[in-house]
Design an enzyme around this catalytic site. Sequence first.
Site, PDB file in Angstrom:
ATOM      1  N   ARG A   1       3.672  12.532   4.607  1.00 56.97           N
ATOM      2  CA  ARG A   1       4.981  13.113   4.615  1.00 56.97           C
ATOM      3  C   ARG A   1       5.613  14.671   4.778  1.00 56.97           C
ATOM      4  NH1 ARG A   1       8.902  11.019   0.691  1.00 56.97           N
ATOM      5  NH2 ARG A   1       8.136  12.499  -0.167  1.00 56.97           N
TER       6      ARG A   1
ATOM      7  N   ARG B   1      15.936 -36.571 -27.907  1.00 58.54           N
ATOM      8  CA  ARG B   1      14.884 -35.201 -27.267  1.00 58.54           C
ATOM      9  C   ARG B   1      15.774 -34.759 -26.336  1.00 58.54           C
ATOM     10  NH1 ARG B   1       8.572 -36.345 -27.514  1.00 58.54           N
ATOM     11  NH2 ARG B   1       8.671 -34.390 -27.832  1.00 58.54           N
TER      12      ARG B   1
ATOM     13  N   HIS C   1      11.392  11.241 -13.594  1.00 59.25           N
ATOM     14  CA  HIS C   1       9.947  11.722 -13.239  1.00 59.25           C
ATOM     15  C   HIS C   1       8.979  11.713 -14.020  1.00 59.25           C
ATOM     16  CE1 HIS C   1       7.321  15.562 -12.681  1.00 59.25           C
ATOM     17  NE2 HIS C   1       7.807  15.584 -11.595  1.00 59.25           N
TER      18      HIS C   1
ATOM     19  N   CYS D   1       6.810   2.466   1.481  1.00 61.62           N
ATOM     20  CA  CYS D   1       6.166   3.191   0.255  1.00 61.62           C
ATOM     21  C   CYS D   1       6.729   3.567  -0.334  1.00 61.62           C
ATOM     22  CB  CYS D   1       5.678   4.533   1.091  1.00 61.62           C
ATOM     23  SG  CYS D   1       7.137   5.239   2.409  1.00 61.62           S
TER      24      CYS D   1
ATOM     25  N   ARG E   1       2.784  12.439  -0.055  1.00 59.84           N
ATOM     26  CA  ARG E   1       4.028  13.482  -0.279  1.00 59.84           C
ATOM     27  C   ARG E   1       3.477  15.013  -0.173  1.00 59.84           C
ATOM     28  NH1 ARG E   1       4.975   9.623  -4.642  1.00 59.84           N
ATOM     29  NH2 ARG E   1       6.432   8.477  -3.989  1.00 59.84           N
TER      30      ARG E   1
ATOM     31  N   GLY F   1      11.625   3.739   3.695  1.00 52.28           N
ATOM     32  CA  GLY F   1      11.042   4.316   2.168  1.00 52.28           C
ATOM     33  C   GLY F   1      12.455   3.872   1.439  1.00 52.28           C
ATOM     34  N   THR F   2      11.882   2.856   0.445  1.00 51.71           N
ATOM     35  CA  THR F   2      12.955   1.377   0.114  1.00 51.71           C
ATOM     36  C   THR F   2      13.397   2.543  -1.402  1.00 51.71           C
ATOM     37  OG1 THR F   2      11.423   0.964  -0.865  1.00 51.71           O
ATOM     38  CG2 THR F   2      11.886  -0.276   0.980  1.00 51.71           C
ATOM     39  N   ASN F   3      12.930   3.647  -1.672  1.00 54.37           N
ATOM     40  CA  ASN F   3      13.617   3.847  -2.646  1.00 54.37           C
ATOM     41  C   ASN F   3      15.481   5.316  -2.426  1.00 54.37           C
ATOM     42  OD1 ASN F   3      11.888   3.442  -3.970  1.00 54.37           O
ATOM     43  ND2 ASN F   3      10.877   5.477  -4.428  1.00 54.37           N
ATOM     44  N   ASP F   4      15.350   5.918  -0.975  1.00 59.28           N
ATOM     45  CA  ASP F   4      16.549   6.432  -1.285  1.00 59.28           C
ATOM     46  C   ASP F   4      16.849   5.580   0.384  1.00 59.28           C
ATOM     47  OD1 ASP F   4      16.044   9.181  -1.041  1.00 59.28           O
ATOM     48  OD2 ASP F   4      14.929  10.120  -0.277  1.00 59.28           O
TER      49      ASP F   4
ATOM     50  N   GLY G   1      18.713 -22.976 -26.286  1.00 53.45           N
ATOM     51  CA  GLY G   1      19.635 -23.395 -26.532  1.00 53.45           C
ATOM     52  C   GLY G   1      20.223 -24.775 -26.280  1.00 53.45           C
TER      53      GLY G   1
ATOM     54  N   GLU H   1      14.746   5.449   5.651  1.00 53.43           N
ATOM     55  CA  GLU H   1      14.768   5.279   4.905  1.00 53.43           C
ATOM     56  C   GLU H   1      16.520   5.595   4.699  1.00 53.43           C
ATOM     57  OE1 GLU H   1      13.056   8.838   3.023  1.00 53.43           O
ATOM     58  OE2 GLU H   1      12.941   9.764   4.373  1.00 53.43           O
TER      59      GLU H   1
ATOM     60  N   ARG I   1       2.671 -29.742 -21.897  1.00 52.42           N
ATOM     61  CA  ARG I   1       2.881 -28.897 -20.742  1.00 52.42           C
ATOM     62  C   ARG I   1       2.337 -27.776 -20.059  1.00 52.42           C
ATOM     63  NH1 ARG I   1       7.824 -27.008 -24.527  1.00 52.42           N
ATOM     64  NH2 ARG I   1       6.496 -26.173 -26.127  1.00 52.42           N
TER      65      ARG I   1
ATOM     66  N   SER J   1       7.720   3.450   8.312  1.00 51.23           N
ATOM     67  CA  SER J   1       7.668   2.704   6.979  1.00 51.23           C
ATOM     68  C   SER J   1       8.956   3.162   5.833  1.00 51.23           C
ATOM     69  CB  SER J   1       6.446   4.406   6.012  1.00 51.23           C
ATOM     70  OG  SER J   1       6.262   3.766   4.816  1.00 51.23           O
TER      71      SER J   1
ATOM     72  N   LYS K   1       9.561 -32.855 -19.916  1.00 51.51           N
ATOM     73  CA  LYS K   1       9.460 -33.454 -20.734  1.00 51.51           C
ATOM     74  C   LYS K   1       9.169 -34.558 -20.413  1.00 51.51           C
ATOM     75  CE  LYS K   1      10.683 -31.860 -25.130  1.00 51.51           C
ATOM     76  NZ  LYS K   1      12.144 -32.043 -26.630  1.00 51.51           N
TER      77      LYS K   1
ATOM     78  N   MET L   1      19.784 -29.165 -27.303  1.00 49.65           N
ATOM     79  CA  MET L   1      19.632 -29.877 -29.147  1.00 49.65           C
ATOM     80  C   MET L   1      18.818 -29.564 -29.706  1.00 49.65           C
ATOM     81  SD  MET L   1      21.252 -33.572 -30.135  1.00 49.65           S
ATOM     82  CE  MET L   1      19.441 -33.958 -29.997  1.00 49.65           C
TER      83      MET L   1
ATOM     84  N   TYR M   1       2.020  -4.005   5.700  1.00 48.66           N
ATOM     85  CA  TYR M   1       1.192  -2.987   4.473  1.00 48.66           C
ATOM     86  C   TYR M   1       2.565  -2.869   3.432  1.00 48.66           C
ATOM     87  CZ  TYR M   1       2.242   1.585   6.229  1.00 48.66           C
ATOM     88  OH  TYR M   1       2.573   2.487   6.438  1.00 48.66           O
TER      89      TYR M   1
END
Length: 909
Positions: A651, A103, A473, A864, A595, A799-802, A112, A778, A355, A797, A33, A114, A884
């Site tokens: 895969r 202010r 799923h 992936c 897959r 496999g960031t899930n596993d 939060g 992975e 702003r 590649s 501000k 004042m 990629y």
Amino acid sequence: MAKKVTRKAGKYVYFFGSKTDGNGSMKPLLGGKGANLAEMCRIGLPVPPGFTITTEVCTYYYDHKRTYPSALRAQMEAGVTALERQTRKKFGDLTNPLLVSVRSGARDSMPGMMDTILNLGLNDQTVEALAKKTNNARFAWDCYRRFVQMYGDVVLGVQKRPDEDHEPFETVIHALKHERYHGDIEDTALNVDDLKELVTRFKALVKDRVGKKFPSSPWEQLMGSVGAVFGSWMNDRAIVYRRKYNIPTEWGTAVNVQAMVYGNTGDRSGSGVAFTRNPANGAKEFYGEFLINAQGEDVVAGVRTPEPVEDLRKHLPKAHAELERIRQKLEKHFKDVQDFEFTIEDGVVYMLQTRNGKRTAMAALKFSMDMYKEKLIDWKTAVMRNPADQLEQLLAPVFDTVELGRTSAIATGLPAGPGAASGRIYLNADRAVVAAEKGEQVLLVRLETSPEDLRGMIAAEGILTARGGVSSHAALVARQMGKVCVCGAAAVEVDYQSRTVTVAGRTYKEGDWLSIDGTAGKVYAGQVKTAPSEIVAGLVDGDEAARKTQKFKSFQQLMKWCSDASRMSVRTNADTPEQVENAMAFGAVGIGLCRTEHMFFEGDRIDAMREMILAETLEARKSALAKLLPYQRDDFAGIFRALKGYPATIRFLDPPLHEFLPHTREQQEDLARKIGVKPEAVHARVEQLHEFNPMLGFRGCRLGIGYPEISEMQARAVFEAAVIVQKEGIKVRPEIMIPLVGFKKELDLQLDVVHRVAREVQAERKVKLTYIVGTMIEVPRGALTAGEIAQSAEFFSFGTNDLTQTTLGMSRDDSGSFLPNYTELEIVKKNPFATIDQTGVGQLVETAVARGRQTRPALKLGICGEHGGDPASIQFFETVGLDYVSCSPYRVPVARLAAAQAALSAKKG
Ligand code: ADP
Ligand code: MG
Ligand code: MG
């Protein structure tokens, strides 16, 4: 923006007004501000003069047991003197008193903190002086009662107690109105006498609640307010907010003290808030509202209903024209849409805040295109102005807003697949398919879904589940297919037996209508009409009318710029030609993850698959695999055609085999009959394949190593399909990916199979194929030994899930029971399955990239996992240097935008 003013040690107070010390770039020191008030002064906008006490004072305050630097008071006195000179009023004066507002102002506005105090400096004497000087007693006493109320509330803490329903000051006002007018009249209808009485009662309330007299000395009032602002930096709400948004405590807040201007002097005054353009739809129109005869807080407080800002043209045409001029100037200077606050005193406009305005995805897109055309911003800035995580809003079908107004939600769940859908409910995939084939609009409702429901999910307009989270799923498939999905709507009771769904006491039979909003996670009774987004209609369905819309054209322009800006490319996770086509329509340049197991669920294929799994001998297995080969070959051929020369990472079989087997006795007997074995044999094999921890069990490359004939069949299917499509004149670029590799030897064993089959097929068909073989990284061992693995792998590649599951030792499917608590306790900042855990999993990715490229500098690198469609994760993958990212088809635009933004900000450094 103006040049940065160097910060002076020991300078705690920065003036703005006829002399301005700060500027808009000084948000860390002056707060958002304060910095923008200074900036507005610098560009000549009418801002009431004031001064900002820096955030450094806040830090000092907490480092020194809540005391101030000794030099502060003198600097504040100099500040007040400057205000007195400019306004020709005097603080505490008995003829022409100066009043100020106090202010708070953190870098960004923060809940939060004042609330603002207006009209500070009033007491029983100065109020009379103000009344006399302005010849407006009503106005003076209105200011006074507001001041006592605000100061009592926010500085002295006279607030609603747990057992009270209303704010105590409002209760006093309410009582007085009823005593004197026997009803709720508007505040503006209160007369001088009423206001005087309110002040008396307010003060009595304060005395009663805090046991102290209301302070009458202006300086005591001022110091009390400043202390309250700094004090509010450490109140619970502010602390919780900072934690949630990762705002460091050290930042502190600034305090702004500013000469008052008055919107409550009568009918030629007022106050309001406005946007320089419409923040909902992006239209280039003045957008906002105001209240005549009101002070700022009234507009947001909702006591009276404000009027649209355009109506000022009638009430106060000069003020309207001035605001128009200001609107232009703000945009010209800040080069972004501004959200600003103003007050009109006797026809004269004053600016109190500005702003960058918050906006919807639709508005962001339109702003960025229009401002580029107006030459306010360049194309790179236009790209940055579109929030990547909001972009999906633009692709989602929408409920007809008129229709929505007529109904209300009956249940709430997780917004898992954005968009709107309605349909007749079916509780089982087969019945859903049959109904859809008959031309019905279908909504699949399940407790939760599994791969067996896939056909039903494809047939349905939308999916509703009672259980499961955003990575269940149902949610995963919904995202991949761009299906509307609400999951985990606990209030939805699903009874498979009676084929009914009960929500909020009402029961719906199969065939009845329900509607779901996957953007908001809401469930509606009955059929609510929808319309597809013009962008999807234009790109995927080739709808010519849609392609002519502004929304569509703007979107295409944005996507083109994204391609120009990006370093990384965007591929898609897709298993069918249709998914590939959709993803390519959105600009994907290949498949990052195909897959193959999804291909085994359709139609009778699952029978051949099950036969293969149940086979006791190599011969029997090979003969079952031979049945699968043509299916898989056709699938790959279809995908290669759809890709039109773009690469496809395929895969090999990954999930544990038991996922393919029937689990109920009935289904097992059914299967036994079909393939001509004893039911016990089926049952025994299912038992035998049972694993305690399938995620870490017999899956991934372990399958291909245990049964090389499976990999052999898959390789053959890939290469034979490649030959077929290549002969049709379409370039084919298969990239075979071996999953779950932790040891180089695992990959080598599979490589032998793949290369052998490739040689065989090429020799048989007398063609030359181009292909590469690589692996998924992975498991942590794979990442750590990436240097070795890269000797054999031509690409990685991630496999960031596993990789997340195995690094954290957390099962994604089971994390629902503890992860919410972990987020709450901030053990994890964000769900690590949605946004990559940079410090942990990220290190493994970095390590694997470095070691892999050391061995093989040209190693192709991609990702992936689900993270491939998450903007924050994409930012990280850019810095790591991946080639990629790959994500589900409908996520491709989001990933393209995020990749472009990551590249642009990486360049800026
Ligand atoms: P917030 O951060 O909650 O927006 P502000 O500090 O902007 O709080 O104050 C809220 C409103 O109070 C402003 O929009 C304005 O209408 C009014 N206000 C603040 N300072 C002054 C002032 N000096 N003169 C007149 N009105 C003011
Ligand atoms: Mg404000
Ligand atoms: Mg995996």
